[in-house]
Write a protein that holds these residues in place. Structure first.
Motif, PDB file in Angstrom:
ATOM      1  N   VAL A  97      -2.042  -3.461   0.231  1.00 24.41           N
ATOM      2  CA  VAL A  97      -3.426  -3.045   0.469  1.00 24.41           C
ATOM      3  C   VAL A  97      -3.409  -1.866   1.432  1.00 24.41           C
ATOM      4  CG1 VAL A  97      -5.695  -3.758   1.334  1.00 24.41           C
ATOM      5  CG2 VAL A  97      -4.271  -5.390   0.060  1.00 24.41           C
ATOM      6  N   ARG A  98      -4.149  -0.821   1.083  1.00 26.62           N
ATOM      7  CA  ARG A  98      -4.188   0.385   1.921  1.00 26.62           C
ATOM      8  C   ARG A  98      -4.675   0.049   3.327  1.00 26.62           C
ATOM      9  NH1 ARG A  98      -3.899   5.601   0.869  1.00 26.62           N
ATOM     10  NH2 ARG A  98      -4.309   5.378  -1.360  1.00 26.62           N
ATOM     11  N   GLY A  99      -4.001   0.606   4.283  1.00 24.08           N
ATOM     12  CA  GLY A  99      -4.421   0.483   5.673  1.00 24.08           C
ATOM     13  C   GLY A  99      -4.810   1.852   6.202  1.00 24.08           C
ATOM     14  N   GLU A 100      -4.742   2.003   7.486  1.00 25.92           N
ATOM     15  CA  GLU A 100      -5.151   3.260   8.105  1.00 25.92           C
ATOM     16  C   GLU A 100      -3.985   4.208   8.349  1.00 25.92           C
ATOM     17  OE1 GLU A 100      -7.401   2.332  11.599  1.00 25.92           O
ATOM     18  OE2 GLU A 100      -8.830   1.114  10.478  1.00 25.92           O
TER      19      GLU A 100
ATOM     20  N   PRO B 248      14.160  -5.231 -18.914  1.00 22.95           N
ATOM     21  CA  PRO B 248      12.734  -4.976 -18.734  1.00 22.95           C
ATOM     22  C   PRO B 248      12.205  -5.658 -17.470  1.00 22.95           C
ATOM     23  CG  PRO B 248      13.173  -5.954 -20.903  1.00 22.95           C
ATOM     24  CD  PRO B 248      14.431  -6.019 -20.117  1.00 22.95           C
ATOM     25  N   ILE B 249      11.378  -4.936 -16.723  1.00 23.92           N
ATOM     26  CA  ILE B 249      10.732  -5.509 -15.545  1.00 23.92           C
ATOM     27  C   ILE B 249       9.240  -5.215 -15.630  1.00 23.92           C
ATOM     28  CG2 ILE B 249      10.544  -5.539 -13.033  1.00 23.92           C
ATOM     29  CD1 ILE B 249      13.447  -4.602 -12.876  1.00 23.92           C
ATOM     30  N   ALA B 250       8.442  -6.262 -15.611  1.00 27.05           N
ATOM     31  CA  ALA B 250       6.993  -6.120 -15.557  1.00 27.05           C
ATOM     32  C   ALA B 250       6.614  -5.978 -14.093  1.00 27.05           C
ATOM     33  CB  ALA B 250       6.320  -7.344 -16.179  1.00 27.05           C
ATOM     34  N   ASN B 251       6.071  -4.828 -13.744  1.00 21.63           N
ATOM     35  CA  ASN B 251       5.720  -4.551 -12.351  1.00 21.63           C
ATOM     36  C   ASN B 251       4.263  -4.938 -12.101  1.00 21.63           C
ATOM     37  OD1 ASN B 251       5.243  -3.616  -9.790  1.00 21.63           O
ATOM     38  ND2 ASN B 251       6.167  -1.615 -10.125  1.00 21.63           N
ATOM     39  N   ALA B 252       4.075  -6.063 -11.433  1.00 23.90           N
ATOM     40  CA  ALA B 252       2.734  -6.531 -11.064  1.00 23.90           C
ATOM     41  C   ALA B 252       2.598  -6.535  -9.554  1.00 23.90           C
ATOM     42  CB  ALA B 252       2.466  -7.911 -11.651  1.00 23.90           C
ATOM     43  N   ILE B 253       3.059  -5.454  -8.937  1.00 28.95           N
ATOM     44  CA  ILE B 253       2.825  -5.274  -7.505  1.00 28.95           C
ATOM     45  C   ILE B 253       1.527  -4.483  -7.406  1.00 28.95           C
ATOM     46  CG2 ILE B 253       3.639  -4.289  -5.345  1.00 28.95           C
ATOM     47  CD1 ILE B 253       6.504  -4.694  -6.358  1.00 28.95           C
ATOM     48  N   LEU B 254       0.474  -5.174  -7.030  1.00 25.04           N
ATOM     49  CA  LEU B 254      -0.840  -4.545  -6.909  1.00 25.04           C
ATOM     50  C   LEU B 254      -0.841  -3.536  -5.775  1.00 25.04           C
ATOM     51  CD1 LEU B 254      -3.162  -7.684  -7.172  1.00 25.04           C
ATOM     52  CD2 LEU B 254      -2.630  -6.039  -8.967  1.00 25.04           C
ATOM     53  N   THR B 255      -1.497  -2.418  -5.979  1.00 23.07           N
ATOM     54  CA  THR B 255      -1.716  -1.429  -4.920  1.00 23.07           C
ATOM     55  C   THR B 255      -3.207  -1.133  -4.929  1.00 23.07           C
ATOM     56  OG1 THR B 255      -1.151   0.339  -6.474  1.00 23.07           O
ATOM     57  CG2 THR B 255       0.588  -0.407  -5.013  1.00 23.07           C
ATOM     58  N   THR B 256      -3.897  -1.618  -3.917  1.00 18.49           N
ATOM     59  CA  THR B 256      -5.354  -1.516  -3.894  1.00 18.49           C
ATOM     60  C   THR B 256      -5.852  -0.915  -2.589  1.00 18.49           C
ATOM     61  OG1 THR B 256      -5.644  -3.755  -3.007  1.00 18.49           O
ATOM     62  CG2 THR B 256      -5.555  -3.536  -5.408  1.00 18.49           C
ATOM     63  N   GLU B 257      -7.086  -0.470  -2.641  1.00 23.81           N
ATOM     64  CA  GLU B 257      -7.727   0.101  -1.458  1.00 23.81           C
ATOM     65  C   GLU B 257      -8.130  -0.969  -0.446  1.00 23.81           C
ATOM     66  OE1 GLU B 257      -8.230   3.382  -0.689  1.00 23.81           O
ATOM     67  OE2 GLU B 257      -7.015   3.800  -2.453  1.00 23.81           O
ATOM     68  N   ASN B 258      -8.437  -2.171  -0.945  1.00 19.68           N
ATOM     69  CA  ASN B 258      -8.911  -3.233  -0.054  1.00 19.68           C
ATOM     70  C   ASN B 258      -8.617  -4.595  -0.678  1.00 19.68           C
ATOM     71  OD1 ASN B 258     -11.136  -3.788  -1.911  1.00 19.68           O
ATOM     72  ND2 ASN B 258     -12.037  -1.890  -1.112  1.00 19.68           N
ATOM     73  N   MET B 259      -8.779  -5.638   0.104  1.00 20.76           N
ATOM     74  CA  MET B 259      -8.473  -6.979  -0.367  1.00 20.76           C
ATOM     75  C   MET B 259      -9.400  -7.442  -1.495  1.00 20.76           C
ATOM     76  SD  MET B 259      -6.265  -9.331  -0.222  1.00 20.76           S
ATOM     77  CE  MET B 259      -5.321  -9.006   1.249  1.00 20.76           C
ATOM     78  N   PRO B 260     -10.708  -7.142  -1.466  1.00 21.81           N
ATOM     79  CA  PRO B 260     -11.533  -7.552  -2.606  1.00 21.81           C
ATOM     80  C   PRO B 260     -11.040  -6.987  -3.943  1.00 21.81           C
ATOM     81  CG  PRO B 260     -12.950  -7.052  -0.752  1.00 21.81           C
ATOM     82  CD  PRO B 260     -11.547  -6.637  -0.356  1.00 21.81           C
ATOM     83  N   GLN B 261     -10.556  -5.749  -3.951  1.00 21.61           N
ATOM     84  CA  GLN B 261     -10.000  -5.190  -5.182  1.00 21.61           C
ATOM     85  C   GLN B 261      -8.785  -5.983  -5.654  1.00 21.61           C
ATOM     86  OE1 GLN B 261      -9.061  -1.071  -4.485  1.00 21.61           O
ATOM     87  NE2 GLN B 261     -11.175  -0.387  -4.770  1.00 21.61           N
ATOM     88  N   ALA B 262      -7.962  -6.406  -4.716  1.00 22.47           N
ATOM     89  CA  ALA B 262      -6.775  -7.191  -5.068  1.00 22.47           C
ATOM     90  C   ALA B 262      -7.178  -8.536  -5.653  1.00 22.47           C
ATOM     91  CB  ALA B 262      -5.890  -7.387  -3.835  1.00 22.47           C
ATOM     92  N   VAL B 263      -8.143  -9.186  -5.040  1.00 20.80           N
ATOM     93  CA  VAL B 263      -8.584 -10.501  -5.500  1.00 20.80           C
ATOM     94  C   VAL B 263      -9.153 -10.408  -6.920  1.00 20.80           C
ATOM     95  CG1 VAL B 263     -10.257 -12.363  -5.081  1.00 20.80           C
ATOM     96  CG2 VAL B 263      -8.903 -11.428  -3.185  1.00 20.80           C
TER      97      VAL B 263
END
Length: 156
Positions: free
Chosen positions: A88-91, A116-131
């Protein structure tokens, strides 16, 4: 024939596949949800629980090393691997460093080891987007891993 659309889930038969799953513990609520959705979808696709190896690592930067160990753990021990994490993006610039390096590491392990590797490492601006993304991305990772493993078999 395997298709790319989500309606093709029925055509994906993972009964004979061996899958490795590496889960980062950082942002554990999200990564646990990713794991649960991923494992549930692997079951729907026919992958037997005893054919799945699940390990955890501290964070996203450690995921590629664990994937590499799995990829090199034996002659064809895993048909596909799955990377689960949440950044999650920080400052600070740390977000870019972790997101870029973990993504590059996952890709490198896949290409260096022809697995093969399925990449499900989320990269989001904030926690609600991740959820919002955690369940669908976990399911998607399972589908991608099975589809790509089956494709590798066909192409071999």
């Amino acid at each position: 024939m395997l298709g790319a659309d989500k309606g093709q889930t029925q055509a994906l038969d993972g009964q004979h596949l061996r899958i490795g799953v590496v889960q980062a513990r950082f942002n554990e609520g999200v990564t646990n949800a990713l794991r649960d959705a991923c494992l549930a979808e692997l079951a729907v696709l026919g992958v037997k629980p005893e054919q799945i190896v699940h390990v955890t690592v501290p964070g996203a930067l450690e995921v590629p090393l664990a994937l590499q160990a799995m990829a090199r753990s034996g002659d064809g021990q895993f048909d596909a691997l799955i990377a689960l994490g949440c950044i999650v993006r920080g400052e600070t610039y740390h977000f870019e460093l972790v997101a870029n390096e973990s993504g590059a590491g996952v890709t490198r392990v896949s290409l260096d080891n022809a697995v093969p590797i399925a990449n499900a490492i989320l990269t989001t601006e904030n926690m609600p987007q991740a959820v919002v993304r955690q369940v669908e991305k976990g399911r998607d990772a399972a589908r991608v891993a099975v589809e790509m493993a089956l494709l590798q078999e066909r192409l071999a």
